[in-house]
Write an enzyme that holds these catalytic residues in place. Structure first.
Site, mmCIF file in Angstrom:
data_model
loop_
_atom_site.group_PDB
_atom_site.id
_atom_site.type_symbol
_atom_site.label_atom_id
_atom_site.label_comp_id
_atom_site.label_asym_id
_atom_site.label_seq_id
_atom_site.Cartn_x
_atom_site.Cartn_y
_atom_site.Cartn_z
ATOM 1 N N GLN A 1 -48.038 -19.390 1.375
ATOM 2 C CA GLN A 1 -47.575 -19.322 -0.004
ATOM 3 C C GLN A 1 -48.752 -19.454 -0.963
ATOM 4 O O GLN A 1 -49.865 -19.794 -0.569
ATOM 5 C CB GLN A 1 -46.576 -20.450 -0.271
ATOM 6 C CG GLN A 1 -47.160 -21.831 -0.034
ATOM 7 C CD GLN A 1 -46.113 -22.905 0.130
ATOM 8 O OE1 GLN A 1 -44.939 -22.703 -0.125
ATOM 9 N NE2 GLN A 1 -46.527 -24.090 0.573
ATOM 10 N N ASP B 1 -44.821 -32.324 -1.386
ATOM 11 C CA ASP B 1 -45.551 -32.952 -2.497
ATOM 12 C C ASP B 1 -45.551 -34.474 -2.410
ATOM 13 O O ASP B 1 -46.270 -35.148 -3.142
ATOM 14 C CB ASP B 1 -44.971 -32.507 -3.838
ATOM 15 C CG ASP B 1 -43.456 -32.676 -3.910
ATOM 16 O OD1 ASP B 1 -42.947 -33.688 -3.390
ATOM 17 O OD2 ASP B 1 -42.782 -31.789 -4.461
ATOM 18 N N ASP C 1 -35.166 -30.894 1.240
ATOM 19 C CA ASP C 1 -35.775 -30.610 -0.071
ATOM 20 C C ASP C 1 -36.621 -29.352 0.052
ATOM 21 O O ASP C 1 -37.854 -29.409 0.039
ATOM 22 C CB ASP C 1 -36.622 -31.811 -0.504
ATOM 23 C CG ASP C 1 -37.186 -31.642 -1.903
ATOM 24 O OD1 ASP C 1 -36.627 -30.844 -2.677
ATOM 25 O OD2 ASP C 1 -38.192 -32.306 -2.207
ATOM 26 N N ASP D 1 -42.097 -25.352 11.121
ATOM 27 C CA ASP D 1 -40.893 -24.767 10.544
ATOM 28 C C ASP D 1 -39.735 -25.744 10.751
ATOM 29 O O ASP D 1 -39.522 -26.257 11.859
ATOM 30 C CB ASP D 1 -40.597 -23.434 11.233
ATOM 31 C CG ASP D 1 -39.285 -22.829 10.769
ATOM 32 O OD1 ASP D 1 -39.255 -22.284 9.660
ATOM 33 O OD2 ASP D 1 -38.296 -22.918 11.531
ATOM 34 N N ALA D 2 -38.978 -26.024 9.696
ATOM 35 C CA ALA D 2 -37.907 -27.014 9.765
ATOM 36 C C ALA D 2 -36.845 -26.635 10.796
ATOM 37 O O ALA D 2 -36.309 -27.503 11.505
ATOM 38 C CB ALA D 2 -37.269 -27.181 8.385
ATOM 39 N N HIS E 1 -35.876 -36.414 -8.112
ATOM 40 C CA HIS E 1 -36.125 -37.087 -6.835
ATOM 41 C C HIS E 1 -35.295 -38.354 -6.668
ATOM 42 O O HIS E 1 -34.935 -38.714 -5.537
ATOM 43 C CB HIS E 1 -37.620 -37.377 -6.683
ATOM 44 C CG HIS E 1 -38.425 -36.136 -6.464
ATOM 45 N ND1 HIS E 1 -39.133 -35.522 -7.467
ATOM 46 C CD2 HIS E 1 -38.594 -35.365 -5.357
ATOM 47 C CE1 HIS E 1 -39.725 -34.433 -6.989
ATOM 48 N NE2 HIS E 1 -39.414 -34.316 -5.716
ATOM 49 N N ASP F 1 -43.057 -30.269 6.877
ATOM 50 C CA ASP F 1 -43.359 -29.237 5.887
ATOM 51 C C ASP F 1 -44.203 -28.166 6.562
ATOM 52 O O ASP F 1 -45.170 -28.487 7.266
ATOM 53 C CB ASP F 1 -44.101 -29.820 4.686
ATOM 54 C CG ASP F 1 -44.174 -28.847 3.518
ATOM 55 O OD1 ASP F 1 -43.389 -29.000 2.571
ATOM 56 O OD2 ASP F 1 -45.012 -27.918 3.575
#
Length: 517
Positions: free
Chosen positions: A245, A299, A371, A353-354, A275, A319
């Site tokens: 990305q 993040d 999230d 990868d989730a 959050h 992530d």
């Protein structure tokens, strides 16, 4: 022409066809990536890119039959054209998108794709005829040139995927590939110089184009960066194209914002609202906090909220992008916001990868937070499917709770309630929450558990800036224009269907919902 000279020239043609084929496929996937990043919906953009590029190649193949004289000269100028148009395409696309009215970027990109595709379509027929003209049989010349073309396509795709895009970015890649096109043309100029009536003219233009593209490779990315800054509200202070990305950080008047592929992820001025709702209702609903799983959230802001609990055991954050989590661990703007949460010894970071992680993970988690960015492409849509939520359910403790960020019930109500319906199809009971996040607008969440949750009984910790136990039940009330009763343009109620891997209806719904925003 001697037999030895004929052999050298035919080899030059085969080598040239292989190299320009590599360049052609790189330009094709580059245009798809540009469309996906700037215009959104990766599947749509890659589909349009392939369709337009192949259509252009068909047009080029048809036009090539009219080129019967000076084949080498024609090939040289075709390569010059591909080099100049393709080389400046990425940089100019950012400029067009930044300065011209909406829609100009897509028109520009699609025109470039068609033009480069047309020029690419002229290449091979000319080279085949030239090889035949040298003395190679038509059957043999066509077979060898086409083999070079197809083999070059594989090499080009792999180079773009594993080398060019991650290490050079889109703008510099365009210039580097264009340099190869022009370099091949210059090589052909010198290799066939005795056939060119205006050898010096061809060579001079080739050298000029090489210098121009070299300048573009050196300074074009900086120019594109200036264009790209206009696409964001505030000055860009960090920009990096990773393997997955484009990461952008902006800052102005104390407000730090994170963008992934052009989509806003948070604003420091109000991220605490987002959050706190994402984390604390699920933490309050869960009986224990021994094992917590965060899918996305690179993040570190959600983990920051979790670390406020004294009985917290371990946190596993999954992530995909290691560059994102590393940035959240090291960049001072992010570490100030997340309070160094990702450097906490109780936090384990897994870059995977989730979906794949859930398929192979062991045990149960007391709290699962999902999230993830909005489902605006195929790879993200996979993480909003019944199959994905079923995997999450399988790892949710019997008395645990799960929270899903579910986009906006104001701007995209059908998307929000489709996500809710999809979670419910796994057998989990859901509670729906939404709140006003000034930088986003009205935003929605889906709270889920195996036995249902009464928000009025939940006790929110005191260490919050926005959310309270008294406020939480009010977040479950939805206005008439954002509730589950969705009607089409004819006033007929829309029947929502679960989003699955086999029928990924959420992408189309998402694109239509956000068209006017």
């Amino acid at each position: 022409m001697t037999e030895e000279e004929s052999l050298r020239q035919s080899r030059a043609i085969y080598y040239a066809s292989g190299i320009v084929s590599i360049c052609g496929i790189i330009f094709e996937v580059l245009f798809g990536a540009l469309g996906s990043y700037i215009l959104g919906d990766g599947v749509k953009q890659y589909t349009l890119t392939i369709s337009l590029f192949l259509t252009g190649m068909g047009i080029g193949a048809y036009l090539s039959e009219k080129m019967t004289k000076n084949l080498i000269g024609s090939f040289i100028w075709i390569e010059y054209g591909i080099g100049i148009v393709g080389g400046f395409s990425a940089m100019l696309l950012f400029g067009v998108t930044a300065y011209l009215p909406p829609g100009s970027g897509s028109l520009f990109l699609y025109s470039v794709i068609l033009l480069v595709g047309t020029l690419t379509g002229v290449e091979l027929p000319i080279l085949i005829r030239k090889a035949n003209e040298i003395g190679v049989s038509l059957q043999k010349s066509a077979a060898k040139v086409l083999f070079s073309d197809y083999a070059g396509g594989l090499v080009g795709g792999l180079l773009f995927l594993f080398l060019l895009r991650p290490y050079f970015g889109l703008v510099k890649t365009a210039f580097l590939v264009a340099l190869i096109n022009v370099a091949v043309a210059l090589w052909i100029v010198f290799r066939f110089r005795h056939e060119l009536k205006q050898f010096r003219l061809h060579a001079s233009f080739g050298v000029f184009f090489l210098v121009l593209l070299m300048a573009g490779a050196l300074f074009g990315e900086e120019a594109a960066f200036q264009f790209e800054e206009r696409l964001y509200k505030d000055p860009v202070v960090f920009s990096e194209q990773t393997s997955y990305q484009k990461i952008i950080l902006t800052k102005a008047q104390g407000d730090t914002r994170l963008y992934l592929d052009g989509q806003l992820q948070f604003s420091s001025s109000d991220e605490h609202r987002y959050h706190e709702i994402l984390v604390h209702p699920a933490m309050a609903a869960a009986k224990r906090h021994e094992r917590v799983l965060v899918l996305g959230g690179g993040d570190g802001l959600a983990v920051r909220e979790m670390l406020k609990y004294e009985d917290l055991g371990s946190v596993t954050l999954v992530d995909l992008d290691p560059k994102m989590t590393k940035l959240a661990q090291e960049n001072h703007m992010l570490t100030e916001l997340n309070e160094g949460s990702l450097n906490n010894p109780n936090v384990e970071i897994i870059n995977d990868d989730a979906f794949r992680f859930l398929e192979t993970a062991d045990g149960f988690y007391d709290v699962i937070l999902i999230d993830l960015p909005d489902p605006n492409n195929e790879s993200l849509n996979k993480l909003y499917t019944q199959e994905f939520y079923s995997l999450a359910r399988n790892h949710l403790a019997p008395d645990g709770a799960m929270m899903v960020q579910a986009t906006s019930p104001v701007f995209a109500p059908q998307v929000y309630w489709t996500i809710d319906k999809t979670v419910q199809t796994t057998g989990l009971e859901t509670e729906n929450l939404h709140a006003d996040i000034p930088s986003f607008g009205g935003w929605g969440y889906v709270l889920a558990s195996r036995s249902g949750i009464n928000t009025e009984s939940l006790q929110i910790i005191d260490d919050t800036e926005y959310l309270t136990s008294e406020l939480l039940p009010a977040l479950t009330a939805f206005g008439k224009d954002e509730d589950a009763s969705i009607e089409d343009s004819k006033g007929k109620e829309v029947v929502l269907e679960s989003n699955t891997l086999i029928r990924p209806n959420l992408i189309d719904i998402y694109e239509k919902s956000w068209t006017n925003y």
